[in-house]
Design an enzyme around this catalytic site. Structure first.
Site, PDB file in Angstrom:
ATOM      1  CD  GLU A 190       1.354  -1.672   4.566  1.00  9.06           C
ATOM      2  OE1 GLU A 190       1.142  -0.806   3.697  1.00  9.06           O
ATOM      3  OE2 GLU A 190       2.007  -1.435   5.601  1.00  9.06           O
TER       4      GLU A 190
ATOM      5  CE  LYS B 253       9.162   8.137   2.569  1.00  7.93           C
ATOM      6  NZ  LYS B 253       8.168   7.229   1.982  1.00  7.93           N
TER       7      LYS B 253
ATOM      8  N   GLY C 222       3.209   1.713   8.211  1.00  2.00           N
ATOM      9  CA  GLY C 222       1.903   2.000   8.792  1.00  2.00           C
ATOM     10  C   GLY C 222       1.521   3.460   8.783  1.00  2.00           C
ATOM     11  N   GLY C 223       2.349   4.289   8.118  1.00  2.00           N
ATOM     12  CA  GLY C 223       1.992   5.695   8.022  1.00  2.00           C
ATOM     13  C   GLY C 223       0.660   5.902   7.325  1.00  2.00           C
ATOM     14  N   GLY C 224       0.329   4.972   6.426  1.00  2.00           N
ATOM     15  CA  GLY C 224      -0.943   5.037   5.722  1.00  2.00           C
ATOM     16  C   GLY C 224      -2.046   4.238   6.385  1.00  2.00           C
TER      17      GLY C 224
ATOM     18  CB  THR D 176       6.549   3.814  -3.094  1.00  2.17           C
ATOM     19  OG1 THR D 176       6.920   4.957  -2.334  1.00  2.17           O
ATOM     20  CG2 THR D 176       7.747   3.381  -3.928  1.00  2.17           C
TER      21      THR D 176
ATOM     22  CB  SER E 139      -0.902   0.006   1.240  1.00  4.21           C
ATOM     23  OG  SER E 139      -1.618  -1.213   1.334  1.00  4.21           O
TER      24      SER E 139
END
Length: 283
Positions: A154, A172, A146-148, A79, A76
């Site tokens: 995931e 990153k 997990g930022g999204g 990118t 997800s």
């Protein structure tokens, strides 16, 4: 009245307009772009560079790891869009037989939108490879994800894959977690338990664990699993393997955004147009 002759020059720092005045008058220069606009230009340029870097990393990973007759986990985030684009391109050009397993609703829509074959872990519980992004990658190939908000699914998909490949841009890349990513470690929790979990984490490991609030709706962010997310802003580097296990043992914790000893390789798109590859260190 004599008209002033104006000559404008587009400079790197902004747009300047010079007035050629009659004899005896003062030379006038006017900066039409404030420092705020200059910063905006630079910020926009950096974003464009980062997007190109994401694409470079995604294409390199897909070209190196995707083959015919594979079951592929699709991550997800921003990118992964480039990775799905490249998979779809290769499927069309090379007539590949690829089955895709999504990690989120977003990933599912990407797969369907690109005309790829969608499946799930019920029908394909073992994956050949999973490709996903990361919020931060350290020198040991430990990840924060997990930022999204999709960290649990995931991690499940990555855990089912024989090979887990990470794609990211140069922003990153860190020596230690927390060097670049300042928003903390995402932790998915059962809604009724978010307060005691937050208190337990801060008491044991320091820092602060805050409930992630939504931007375009009132109230907290709700995951695809109908849970809440805590963002734990830690104060110092940790033994991430031990911390990950300890947090997961707290009642009410669903999963953490710490991916320890999972990634086989990371691809970083760089500012210079190249791709840097990182493998786990040999112990």
């Amino acid at each position: 009245m004599r008209l002033q002759k104006r000559v404008c020059s587009n400079l790197a720092a902004g747009f300047f307009c010079f007035a050629s005045s009659p004899p005896g008058s003062h030379f006038v220069s006017l900066n039409l772009w404030s420092q705020k606009h200059v910063r905006l230009l630079r910020h926009t340029s950096a974003l464009i560079m980062a997007e190109e870097a994401k694409k470079l990393a995604a294409y390199a990973a897909v070209d190196n790891h995707i083959q015919n007759n594979q079951v592929v986990g699709v991550g997800s985030g921003s990118t992964i869009v480039y990775a799905v684009d490249r998979i779809a391109e290769r499927v069309r050009q090379e007539k590949l037989n690829i089955v895709c397993i999504p990690t989120s609703f977003q990933a599912r829509q990407l797969i369907l939108g690109r005309g790829l074959t969608l499946s799930d872990l019920d029908r394909h519980p073992e994956l050949d490879v999973a490709i996903d992004g990361a919020d931060e990658v350290d020198s040991q190939l430990t990840l924060i994800k997990g930022g999204g908000g999709c960290l649990t699914q995931e991690k499940i998909v990555a855990g089912c894959a024989k090979r887990f490949i990470v794609i990211a841009d140069f922003r990153k890349d860190s020596k230690t977690l927390g060097q670049q990513w300042k928003k903390g470690v995402p932790i998915e929790v059962i809604p009724m338990a978010y307060v005691p979990i937050s208190r337990t984490i801060t008491a044991r490991f320091g820092g602060e664990a805050n409930l992630r609030m939504a931007v375009s709706k009132a109230g907290p962010v709700v995951t695809d699993n109908s849970n809440f997310i805590l963002d734990w802003k830690f104060e110092q580097p940790q033994n991430w393997r031990e911390v990950n296990m300890a947090i997961k043992m707290i009642p009410g914790v669903v999963e953490t955004g710490l991916f320890v000893d999972m990634a086989e390789r990371a691809y970083f798109g760089m500012e210079n147009g190249g791709v840097m590859i990182r493998d786990p260190p040999v112990n």
